[in-house]
Write a protein that holds these residues in place. Structure first.
Motif, short mmCIF file in Angstrom:
data_model
loop_
_atom_site.label_atom_id
_atom_site.label_comp_id
_atom_site.label_asym_id
_atom_site.label_seq_id
_atom_site.Cartn_x
_atom_site.Cartn_y
_atom_site.Cartn_z
N GLU A 70 0.92 -5.37 -26.19
CA GLU A 70 -0.44 -4.88 -26.48
C GLU A 70 -0.99 -4.04 -25.34
N LYS A 71 -0.73 -4.46 -24.11
CA LYS A 71 -1.22 -3.69 -22.95
C LYS A 71 -0.47 -2.36 -22.85
N ILE A 72 0.82 -2.37 -23.17
CA ILE A 72 1.59 -1.12 -23.17
C ILE A 72 1.00 -0.15 -24.19
N ILE A 73 0.76 -0.68 -25.39
CA ILE A 73 0.21 0.14 -26.48
C ILE A 73 -1.16 0.71 -26.10
N ALA A 74 -1.92 -0.08 -25.35
CA ALA A 74 -3.28 0.35 -24.96
C ALA A 74 -3.28 1.36 -23.82
N SER A 75 -2.11 1.58 -23.20
CA SER A 75 -2.06 2.51 -22.06
C SER A 75 -2.11 3.96 -22.53
N ASP A 76 -2.24 4.87 -21.57
CA ASP A 76 -2.35 6.30 -21.92
C ASP A 76 -1.06 6.88 -22.48
N LYS A 77 0.08 6.32 -22.04
CA LYS A 77 1.36 6.88 -22.47
C LYS A 77 2.38 5.75 -22.63
N PRO A 78 2.33 5.06 -23.77
CA PRO A 78 3.17 3.88 -23.98
C PRO A 78 4.67 4.15 -23.81
N SER A 79 5.12 5.39 -24.07
CA SER A 79 6.56 5.64 -24.00
C SER A 79 7.11 5.37 -22.61
N ARG A 80 6.24 5.48 -21.58
CA ARG A 80 6.73 5.19 -20.22
C ARG A 80 7.38 3.82 -20.18
N ALA A 81 6.74 2.84 -20.83
CA ALA A 81 7.30 1.49 -20.83
C ALA A 81 8.48 1.39 -21.80
N GLU B 108 0.83 -1.20 0.00
CA GLU B 108 0.00 0.00 0.00
C GLU B 108 0.86 1.26 0.00
N ALA B 109 1.97 1.19 0.75
CA ALA B 109 2.89 2.34 0.77
C ALA B 109 3.46 2.56 -0.64
N ASP B 110 3.79 1.48 -1.33
CA ASP B 110 4.33 1.61 -2.69
C ASP B 110 3.26 2.13 -3.66
N LEU B 111 2.02 1.72 -3.42
CA LEU B 111 0.92 2.26 -4.25
C LEU B 111 0.86 3.77 -4.09
N LYS B 112 1.00 4.22 -2.83
CA LYS B 112 0.94 5.67 -2.56
C LYS B 112 2.13 6.38 -3.19
N LYS B 113 3.31 5.72 -3.11
CA LYS B 113 4.52 6.33 -3.70
C LYS B 113 4.57 6.13 -5.20
N ARG B 114 3.63 5.35 -5.71
CA ARG B 114 3.55 5.06 -7.14
C ARG B 114 4.82 4.37 -7.65
N PHE C 125 3.19 -2.43 -16.18
CA PHE C 125 2.46 -1.77 -15.09
C PHE C 125 2.89 -0.31 -14.98
N ALA C 126 4.18 -0.05 -15.21
CA ALA C 126 4.66 1.34 -15.15
C ALA C 126 3.88 2.21 -16.13
N ALA C 127 3.64 1.68 -17.35
CA ALA C 127 2.89 2.44 -18.34
C ALA C 127 1.41 2.53 -17.98
N GLN C 128 0.82 1.39 -17.57
CA GLN C 128 -0.62 1.38 -17.29
C GLN C 128 -0.99 2.26 -16.10
N LEU C 129 -0.14 2.24 -15.07
CA LEU C 129 -0.49 2.94 -13.83
C LEU C 129 0.18 4.30 -13.73
N ALA C 130 1.09 4.61 -14.65
CA ALA C 130 1.92 5.82 -14.55
C ALA C 130 2.76 5.79 -13.27
N PHE C 131 3.40 4.65 -13.03
CA PHE C 131 4.27 4.45 -11.87
C PHE C 131 5.73 4.42 -12.33
N GLU C 132 6.65 4.57 -11.34
CA GLU C 132 8.08 4.41 -11.61
C GLU C 132 8.51 3.01 -11.18
N LEU C 133 9.63 2.55 -11.75
CA LEU C 133 10.22 1.31 -11.23
C LEU C 133 11.15 1.69 -10.08
#
Ligand code: ATP
Ligand code: MG
Length: 455
Positions: free
Chosen positions: A206-217, A139-145, A170-178
């Motif tokens: 395909e999931k990366i491409i379907a995300s809002d910002k594929p370049s993140r991945a 949960e802490a990581d979810l908050k820290k993204r 997941f980084a692309a789908q959720l807009a999170f950092e690794l």
């Protein structure tokens, strides 16, 4: 925290049988982030056959399907809601960097969570109450993204080579950092990643491409070596500068185009075409006498390479064909000087069904050249001319001609190659001058062509 009432109801049934039921996986992430969940993964200490009995004996009766019984998974439908219930398990016997064949059931949810890939995916909510089980700080990581492996990243990636691709997805789908150690462990795991089946890599792309910002991945893939492994043609675009034409190198340009297509919610084939439209540039690049890079015929090279990539990754043929067609036709530069015939030829080349997607790709390309939105009026003059041509009921395909093959055969033209040539010539004629699309005129022209072709 909102938990679906049907899940609470079935959890009460489990409880009455003295069994636990937890919500796990993506739905927990969604619930904790206040988003709507899209599928229900549940975990239980009941054995798969007990799970089936509980649903069958419930009021109202649930339907059960043993969809993954070997791995302890049962799919159930209860009050119209579909859910997947998996018995708590650990995994063992990872062979070749793929998911294991053997599983061991366990009685503890904590142990079940410890086999999961990332901390944000290793949180459970006990049902019906919703108490959190979060042994790894998810949960802490979810908050820290951030996306962080459960346990030692190198060891977790060595078990299953799909995980690095899941991480960047997941980084692309959720807009999170690794998380840095998770990212740092990817280069050392590439050999394991290479053993993953093409289909599973494709599913992640395909999931990366379907995300809002594929370049993140894709940026993370580039940094970690995954891009060189799975899309080496795209990796080769890095640093290929286009001075004289562009501010961006070919990789940056491709990612900008793909992000634009995603931001505009364009369909998957346009997004993939945006990513791959210039992939032939590194091999077609030449310096001209003015010191400017040229890329003659790069669209043909790009098309060929796009096909090779998509076939290698086992994308469906229809999608591949659509992407390749868009890539091949992406280089048009409309000016007011285009004749009506040129507009009609453009329609024929692109195909009426593909016009919208072709405009979309062209807009993405324009955006990625200037890094500014070309705006709604970009291409409007061309669209207007195209619509005008279409409203004039010109012929854009053989089927639109005022004569057909049967008419010509009736006039003594033999079916086969000559017939094909003549029909295509007739279409060329009509594209130049739609007024000639009458039965009378075309039959005369066909007769002349026949004489010419049979001497
Ligand atoms: P979504 O369904 O939104 O893509 P998800 O997290 O539910 O996301 P699934 O692939 O449905 O992803 O998997 C469900 C859960 O199973 C994950 O949250 C994770 O806990 C676990 N899991 C899935 N694949 C792996 C894997 N390769 N290694 C370890 N755990 C995994
Ligand atoms: Mg899921």
């Amino acid at each position: 925290m909102k938990i679906h009432p049907v899940l609470k109801e079935i959890a009460a049934v489990f409880k009455a049988c003295d069994k636990e039921l937890c919500l796990v996986g993506g739905a927990v992430r969604d619930v904790l982030r206040g988003k709507k969940a899209h599928d229900w993964d549940l975990a239980t200490n009941a054995a798969p056959n007990e799970v089936m009995d509980i649903f069958r004996n419930a009021q109202p009766k649930g339907k059960v399907f043993p969809t993954g019984i070997k791995h302890g998974t049962v799919t159930a439908v209860f009050r119209g809601t579909t859910m997947e219930i998996t018995t708590y398990r650990t995994e063992a016997g990872y062979v070749d960097g793929r998911r294991p064949d053997q599983v061991h059931f366990t009685s503890s949810i904590e142990e079940d969570l410890s086999r999961r890939d990332f901390t944000i995916n290793a949180i459970a909510l006990r049902l019906p109450g919703g108490e959190k089980v979060d042994p790894f700080g998810g949960e802490a990581d979810l908050k820290k993204r951030i996306i962080r492996c459960v346990g030692d990243p190198a060891a977790r990636f060595a078990e299953d080579g799909l995980r690095p691709m899941r991480a960047v997805r997941f980084a692309a789908q959720l807009a999170f950092e690794l998380e840095p150690a998770t990212l740092a462990a990817i280069p050392g795991s590439l050999e394991t990643c290479a053993k993953v089946s093409a289909e599973r890599v494709k599913d992640e792309i395909e999931k990366i491409i379907a995300s809002d910002k594929p370049s993140r991945a894709f940026v993370l893939m580039e940094q970690s070596g995954l891009l060189r492994l799975f899309l080496p043609e795209l990796a080769a675009c890095k640093g290929v500068d286009q001075k004289g034409n562009h501010r961006f190198d070919v990789l940056e340009h491709s990612l900008l185009a793909c992000d634009y297509a995603a931001a505009k919610n364009y369909p998957p084939d346009v997004r993939i075409a945006a990513l791959l439209h210039d992939i032939g540039k590194p091999i077609t690049r030449n310096l001209d006498e003015n010191g400017i890079w040229t890329f003659y015929q790069h669209e043909a090279a790009s098309e060929k390479m796009a096909r090779a990539i998509m076939e290698r990754l086992r994308f469906p043929n229809l999608l591949t064909d659509s992407v390749c067609h868009l890539v091949r036709e992406h280089m048009f530069h409309y000016t007011d000087e285009w004749s009506d015939a040129a507009v009609r030829r453009f329609i024929v080349r692109v195909g009426e069904a593909n016009l919208v997607k072709t405009y979309q790709l062209r807009s993405a390309d324009a955006y990625a050249t200037a890094a500014s939105d070309p705006g709604p009026n970009f291409l409007l003059p061309l669209m207007y001319r195209v619509e005008k041509a279409q409203s004039e009921k010109s012929a854009f395909a053989l089927k639109d001609l005022a004569v057909n093959g049967t008419d010509l055969i009736a006039r003594g033209i033999k079916p086969g190659k000559t017939l094909g040539i003549i029909l295509n010539e007739l279409l060329e004629t009509v594209l130049d001058d739609p007024a000639q699309n009458t039965r009378e005129d075309l039959l005369v022209i066909a007769e002349k062509l026949r004489e010419k072709l049979t001497v």
